[in-house]
Motif scaffolding. Structure first.
Motif, PDB file in Angstrom:
ATOM      1  N   THR A  43      32.691  48.952 -35.440  1.00  0.00           N
ATOM      2  CA  THR A  43      31.875  48.365 -34.380  1.00  0.00           C
ATOM      3  C   THR A  43      32.528  47.065 -33.964  1.00  0.00           C
ATOM      4  O   THR A  43      33.428  46.564 -34.636  1.00  0.00           O
ATOM      5  CB  THR A  43      30.453  48.062 -34.869  1.00  0.00           C
ATOM      6  N   ALA A  44      32.058  46.526 -32.875  1.00  0.00           N
ATOM      7  CA  ALA A  44      32.672  45.300 -32.359  1.00  0.00           C
ATOM      8  C   ALA A  44      32.509  44.124 -33.313  1.00  0.00           C
ATOM      9  O   ALA A  44      33.199  43.127 -33.194  1.00  0.00           O
ATOM     10  CB  ALA A  44      32.069  44.965 -30.993  1.00  0.00           C
ATOM     11  N   THR A  45      31.575  44.249 -34.252  1.00  0.00           N
ATOM     12  CA  THR A  45      31.345  43.105 -35.141  1.00  0.00           C
ATOM     13  C   THR A  45      32.013  43.283 -36.500  1.00  0.00           C
ATOM     14  O   THR A  45      31.769  42.510 -37.408  1.00  0.00           O
ATOM     15  CB  THR A  45      29.829  42.905 -35.358  1.00  0.00           C
ATOM     16  N   GLN A  72      34.996  44.650 -43.798  1.00  0.00           N
ATOM     17  CA  GLN A  72      34.289  45.880 -43.430  1.00  0.00           C
ATOM     18  C   GLN A  72      35.278  46.983 -43.109  1.00  0.00           C
ATOM     19  O   GLN A  72      35.047  48.146 -43.433  1.00  0.00           O
ATOM     20  CB  GLN A  72      33.384  45.626 -42.224  1.00  0.00           C
ATOM     21  N   GLY A  87      26.568  47.087 -38.458  1.00  0.00           N
ATOM     22  CA  GLY A  87      26.858  46.171 -37.365  1.00  0.00           C
ATOM     23  C   GLY A  87      26.002  46.427 -36.143  1.00  0.00           C
ATOM     24  O   GLY A  87      25.843  45.553 -35.300  1.00  0.00           O
ATOM     25  N   THR A  88      25.420  47.616 -36.062  1.00  0.00           N
ATOM     26  CA  THR A  88      24.580  47.931 -34.911  1.00  0.00           C
ATOM     27  C   THR A  88      23.108  48.046 -35.287  1.00  0.00           C
ATOM     28  O   THR A  88      22.309  48.542 -34.519  1.00  0.00           O
ATOM     29  CB  THR A  88      25.017  49.262 -34.273  1.00  0.00           C
ATOM     30  N   ASN A 141      21.703  42.992 -37.815  1.00  0.00           N
ATOM     31  CA  ASN A 141      22.555  42.182 -36.954  1.00  0.00           C
ATOM     32  C   ASN A 141      21.866  40.898 -36.526  1.00  0.00           C
ATOM     33  O   ASN A 141      22.499  39.874 -36.315  1.00  0.00           O
ATOM     34  CB  ASN A 141      22.901  43.030 -35.730  1.00  0.00           C
ATOM     35  N   HIS A 158      25.885  43.019 -46.969  1.00  0.00           N
ATOM     36  CA  HIS A 158      27.335  43.028 -47.155  1.00  0.00           C
ATOM     37  C   HIS A 158      28.040  42.850 -45.818  1.00  0.00           C
ATOM     38  O   HIS A 158      29.111  42.263 -45.735  1.00  0.00           O
ATOM     39  CB  HIS A 158      27.760  44.346 -47.804  1.00  0.00           C
ATOM     40  N   THR A 159      27.415  43.346 -44.740  1.00  0.00           N
ATOM     41  CA  THR A 159      28.039  43.305 -43.422  1.00  0.00           C
ATOM     42  C   THR A 159      28.038  41.903 -42.834  1.00  0.00           C
ATOM     43  O   THR A 159      29.009  41.476 -42.217  1.00  0.00           O
ATOM     44  CB  THR A 159      27.299  44.251 -42.459  1.00  0.00           C
ATOM     45  N   PHE A 160      26.952  41.197 -43.041  1.00  0.00           N
ATOM     46  CA  PHE A 160      26.817  39.889 -42.389  1.00  0.00           C
ATOM     47  C   PHE A 160      26.695  38.745 -43.375  1.00  0.00           C
ATOM     48  O   PHE A 160      26.732  37.583 -42.969  1.00  0.00           O
ATOM     49  CB  PHE A 160      25.591  39.876 -41.470  1.00  0.00           C
ATOM     50  N   ASN A 183      32.031  37.566 -33.791  1.00  0.00           N
ATOM     51  CA  ASN A 183      32.297  38.352 -32.589  1.00  0.00           C
ATOM     52  C   ASN A 183      33.615  37.945 -31.929  1.00  0.00           C
ATOM     53  O   ASN A 183      34.629  37.717 -32.608  1.00  0.00           O
ATOM     54  CB  ASN A 183      31.110  38.232 -31.637  1.00  0.00           C
TER      55      ASN A 183
END
Lengths: 348, 658
Positions: free
Chosen positions: A46-48, A53, B176-177, B181, B200-202, B571
């Motif tokens: 994904t874009a983020t 990741q 992420g989606t 988020n 874990h993603t953010f 981003n």
């Protein structure tokens, strides 16, 4: 002959296995083996996504392993009919996407091919038997238009006429997109996945009618293009055959012209047409992307385009393998047909 | 002569065969066409069954909704059915995710949030599923009182437990989606308490998503049921003035029936932790193609092969904040028609009532001369209605990568974009007014910063410090050549990426590359078209050099855009290694300010600083017809555009047919 034929077919099928193996390696290496800006993990990004990741994604999908290991895992999975998932399609099983869409391409391709043969071969015969006369010119112009005009343009013209202008003129219309009316979705029994065939097998007349009306425009578009190639090929080979000595002998023996043309000349003239037709059929069964996009026909060509633009190497591998199988089988059928048409051709 | 006659006989036979075949085909076509309805489309539906379907994984290609009643009344007249044609279809119906615009648009009509917007007012937050809310004086605790008597489409009641579950479901997905988020935030302990340590993603969570992590998240009490079954309390880790706006964001935070989700869920077998109904770090395959919301519509059917969707009006819909009852339009058929031309034809002929029309086809419906000369919309057909133009909440820009990487991940030797002269050379080589007027056909405004027109903190008086001036551009390029070491004898090449099919991107890339290349100073710009996935991938991987991209306002406040561009920590700013500490400081201050005027001032200062360095080339804010490019049949009434719905799409509830 029967023994020869059987052993020939068996030999070709065994060779096909090796061909598929080779193709799978080539496609796999091309899609995953080279440093590229568009690697296999890209479809899951994904874009983020940050580098951590991306590494996690690689591990999850085995993309951090050496290429040969990746290939063997892929081969093991493929042999157990596990072709992975397609992220662009909401993480659906790649095989199920293919399974759903391939029959629709088959329906379109087979129907278009049949119509093209029905129209193209007689057109070629007319041209050849009346060379440089009005029917010949008309036939050649029609064939030229068929294979010269872009497919999307022909499709658009059909939509314009049968869906737009017919509606403005209060005439019955044909659908401009889709493969069946929406209310049938989920309410009919799916046997083969080919709507017309399923409708016949289940005796569902409304479903049959809906399938046929939706098939007409894309089928006409595709057959118009194919007809051009077939007519031209039949004409040129027929003209050549009709000048042969054995044709003159046949006529001088008093055989009717119908017998001369259809029993003697056509059998030999059809051989190049068989080649062209086989190649074209293999090509269109692989998916006619443009036709499918113009008519929103959810076939495998459209899916392959979506897979390619979304870096879905899983789908592209399956697609390549199936396309190779189709071309291989079509080639085999053509080669066998040659031997029936021309006894001089031996199967070895 | 004999043989010639015989050949003629053969030809006559062949001609006869062909004529017979054509007649048969034409007769067959006429027969079937006569037996089909005049408004024949691929989605006409009269089916009454809504549960008779199988999932695509078994080879069939349709899914159905979870409506608890066993049948839906049939026999609806064509005036109660609306056909909407889109270019692409949905790929998931799970409200915990933002997958693509088509998915989100459908979910927007099926699910609802605690807060939202009404009509064309994008600034006033309206309580939806929440009746009201209060916040503590330190803005760390928000208490929402839910409406009572609202039910999901599976018949179960809306309550605090379902709300808590819906939010944790999205946070646990940690994609992420996903909802995560917005609520994990940028620092510990997370915008919602406990999320930063889990994610874990953010955040700082482990990729193993252990049960201990999940338990710690829940025990942080970030979201809990309050004093009664209809009260939800949010405990924030830090104050964020945008928190309530996130709750209204249509791309997240939708409330789903806990009963429905849980009844179709199975615990994970890969060792990931979970709460009943939701697994950590994993998508829910059942919810990707089944729905259970409180909204005005429910999912009747979804053909995953074509992407066509049928929505039916929810007969038990609570009526919305203005209590306006169920939807006017009983059935909405959303058809995927990939061909632009086909969508135009279908709208013009009345086969569809709403069409997603690309900008290049706008002039099939409105008078081009009038538009280009006076910017007035004049419909060319009495059968269609053209609404707009409206701000789209989108901004297109030219980006420059300050740390270009090679495909193998190593840092490239030529790093041109650190040089301010080179950036200004690019900016001065682009005629923004010309791009908007000609390439975009006047559907847009020249941009001066990342915050689009129509967003809360937009300021129209920010200077850009660059403008179309080729002499100035050449002067800057000459200075850059000296500093970076390129020349006619030592040429360098830069690739400018734009998306395939994007004619405006192509115009921008072509103009810049042509002007720069014609200066013959040793720098060559190659304009290259790529797919969206390839371009985004190159940006994410850091291999891109110069690129054309857009950004949509996540909320009407659009502070997320400022953060994305100006902090360098997330981003786009992170991907291109943006590093201006002064801008970053101003942006963070703006993001944390609770005074709108102060926020506007700080944001404007940050953008002004960015512009002084030409760190991005803001190109234009596109305007749109309809909500996001739709043109309507004149039979469609009630449409109101709302820039807050940029990422949500069209609301069918407001529409009627007349």
């Amino acid at each position: 002959m029967r023994v020869n034929l059987f052993s020939y077919v068996l030999k070709r099928l065994l060779l096909l296995v090796f061909v598929l193996f080779g193709i799978s390696i080539i496609v796999f290496v091309l899609s995953r083996g080279f440093p590229t800006k568009y690697p296999a993990w890209l479809q899951y990004v994904t874009a983020t996504a940050n580098p951590d990741q991306i590494e996690t994604i690689k591990v999850q999908h085995g993309l951090n392993l050496p290429l040969y290991e990746q290939y063997f895992y892929w081969l093991k999975d493929a042999l157990t009919n596990n072709w992975g998932i397609s992220h662009w399609a909401g993480d659906q099983s790649t095989f199920s996407i293919f399974q759903t869409r391939f029959p629709l391409t088959v329906e379109l391709a087979v129907s278009a091919m049949i119509l093209a043969i029905i129209l193209g071969i007689p057109l070629g015969i007319i041209s050849a038997t009346r060379p440089n006369k009005l029917p010949d010119h008309a036939s050649r112009i029609a064939a030229l238009i068929g294979y010269s005009l872009p497919a999307f343009w022909i499709g658009f013209l059909f939509q314009l006429l049968f869906s737009y202008y017919f509606k403005l003129w209060n005439l019955p219309t044909l659908p401009s997109s889709g493969y069946v009316d929406g209310h049938f979705i989920g309410n009919v029994k799916v046997i083969s996945g080919i709507p017309i065939l399923d409708a016949v097998l289940t005796g569902n007349i409304p479903y049959f009618e809906s399938s046929v009306t939706h098939l007409i425009l894309p089928m006409l578009t595709l057959s118009f293009i194919l007809m051009g190639f077939l007519a031209r090929t039949v004409r040129s080979s027929m003209v050549d055959v009709l000048t042969q000595d054995y044709i003159l002998l046949a006529r001088s023996k008093g055989l009717t012209e119908r017998v001369v043309i259809y029993r003697h000349a056509l059998k030999n003239a059809i051989i190049p047409t068989l080649t062209i037709g086989g190649v074209l059929f293999g090509y269109i069964v692989g998916g006619t992307v443009v036709i499918e996009l113009v008519f929103s026909w959810p076939g495998v060509g459209w899916a392959a385009l979506q897979a390619a633009t979304n870096n879905d190497t899983n789908f592209l591998m399956l697609y390549s393998i199936v396309a190779a199988v189709i071309v291989g089988i079509v080639s085999l059928v053509i080669d066998v047909a040659y031997s029936f048409l021309d006894p001089r051709i031996k199967l070895i | 002569m004999y043989f010639s006659k015989k050949r003629q006989a053969i030809s006559r036979v062949a001609i006869t065969v062909i004529v017979i075949v054509i007649l048969v085909v034409a007769a067959g076509a006429a027969y079937f066409a006569l037996s089909s309805k005049p408004t024949s489309t691929s989605s006409s539906t009269t089916s009454s069954s809504i549960t008779s379907s199988v999932t695509s994984s078994s080879g069939s290609s349709s899914v159905a909704s979870s409506q608890s009643s066993s049948s839906v009344t049939t026999g609806q007249s064509s005036s109660s059915k609306l056909v909407y044609e889109r270019a692409s279809g949905p790929t998931s119906m799970d409200p915990a995710y933002w997958i693509n615009a088509a998915s989100r648009e459908i979910e927007f009509n099926i699910y609802e949030n605690l807060l939202g917007y009404l009509g064309n007012d994008s600034k006033t937050l309206v309580p939806f599923l929440a009746q009201n809310y209060t916040s503590s004086t330190d803005d760390l605790t928000f208490t929402f009182n839910l409406r009572q008597g609202v039910t999901f489409s599976d018949g179960t009641p809306l309550n605090a437990s379902a709300v808590v579950f819906s939010f944790y479901r999205g946070i646990l997905a940690d994609s992420g989606t996903s909802t995560a988020n917005y609520f994990v935030g940028t620092r510990a302990p997370g915008l919602i308490n406990g999320t930063y340590a889990f994610s874990h993603t953010f955040g700082k969570g482990s990729a193993n998503y252990t049960q201990a992590q999940v338990d710690a998240l829940i025990n942080s009490h970030g979201i809990v049921v309050g004093a009664n079954p209809y009260q939800v309390v949010f405990h924030l880790g830090y104050a964020d003035p945008l928190f309530v706006r996130y709750l209204a964001y249509e791309s997240c935070c939708s409330i789903v029936s806990q009963t429905f989700v849980t009844s179709h869920w199975t615990p994970p077998t890969n060792g990931h932790g979970y709460i009943t109904g939701a697994s950590a770090g994993m998508a829910d395959p059942y919810m990707s193609n089944h729905t259970a919301g409180t909204g005005p519509y429910f999912l009747k059917s979804w053909d995953t092969a074509t992407g066509n969707v049928v929505l039916n009006a929810n007969p038990t819909y609570w009526g919305g904040p203005n209590n306006t009852g169920p939807a006017h339009i009983q059935e909405v058929d959303i058809n995927v028609v990939t061909s632009n031309s086909a969508r135009v034809l279908d709208l013009q002929s009345g086969t569809s009532q709403i069409g997603d029309i690309s900008t290049s086809d706008y002039f099939s419906f409105l008078d081009k001369t009038t538009w280009l000369s006076s910017q007035k919309i004049v419909s060319t057909s009495p059968s269609t209605s053209v609404f707009g133009p409206y701000p789209s909440g989108v901004m297109w820009y030219v980006g420059m990568n300050f740390q270009i990487r090679n495909p193998d991940g190593s840092i490239a030797s030529f790093q041109p974009w650190q040089n301010k002269n080179l950036r200004f050379a690019m900016a001065d080589a682009l005629n923004l007014t010309d791009i908007v007027r000609n390439a975009a056909a006047g559907f847009g405004e020249v941009a001066d910063g990342p915050l689009p027109v129509g967003t809360v903190y937009y300021n129209s008086s920010i200077p850009t410090y660059y403008g179309y001036n080729l002499a100035q551009s050449k002067s800057n390029l000459t200075a850059a050549a000296s500093a970076l070491g390129f020349s006619a004898s030592n040429p360098k090449t830069i690739t400018f990426i734009y998306m395939t099919g994007d004619n405006i991107g192509q115009a921008v890339a072509t103009e810049i590359s042509t002007n720069i290349n014609n200066m013959n100073l040793g720098l060559t710009i190659n304009a290259v078209a790529q797919t969206a996935q390839q371009e985004v991938g190159a940006v994410v991987a850091g291999t891109v050099s110069l690129f054309w991209l857009q950004f949509s306002a996540g909320t009407p406040a659009a502070i997320d855009m400022l953060i994305a561009f100006g902090t360098g920590t997330t981003n786009i700013g992170a991907f291109i290694h943006y590093n201006n500490s002064a801008v970053k400081s101003l942006v963070l201050q703006a993001a944390s300010s609770t005074d709108p005027q102060m926020t506007t001032q700080l944001a404007s200062q940050a953008i002004s600083l960015m512009n002084q360095g030409a760190e991005y080339i803001w190109v234009y804010y596109p305007t749109t017809l309809g909500q996001s490019g739709q043109i309507f049949s004149s039979s469609v009434k009630g449409f109101q555009q709302n820039v807050a719905f940029t990422n949500a799409g069209l609301s069918f509830y407001q529409l009627s047919l007349g």
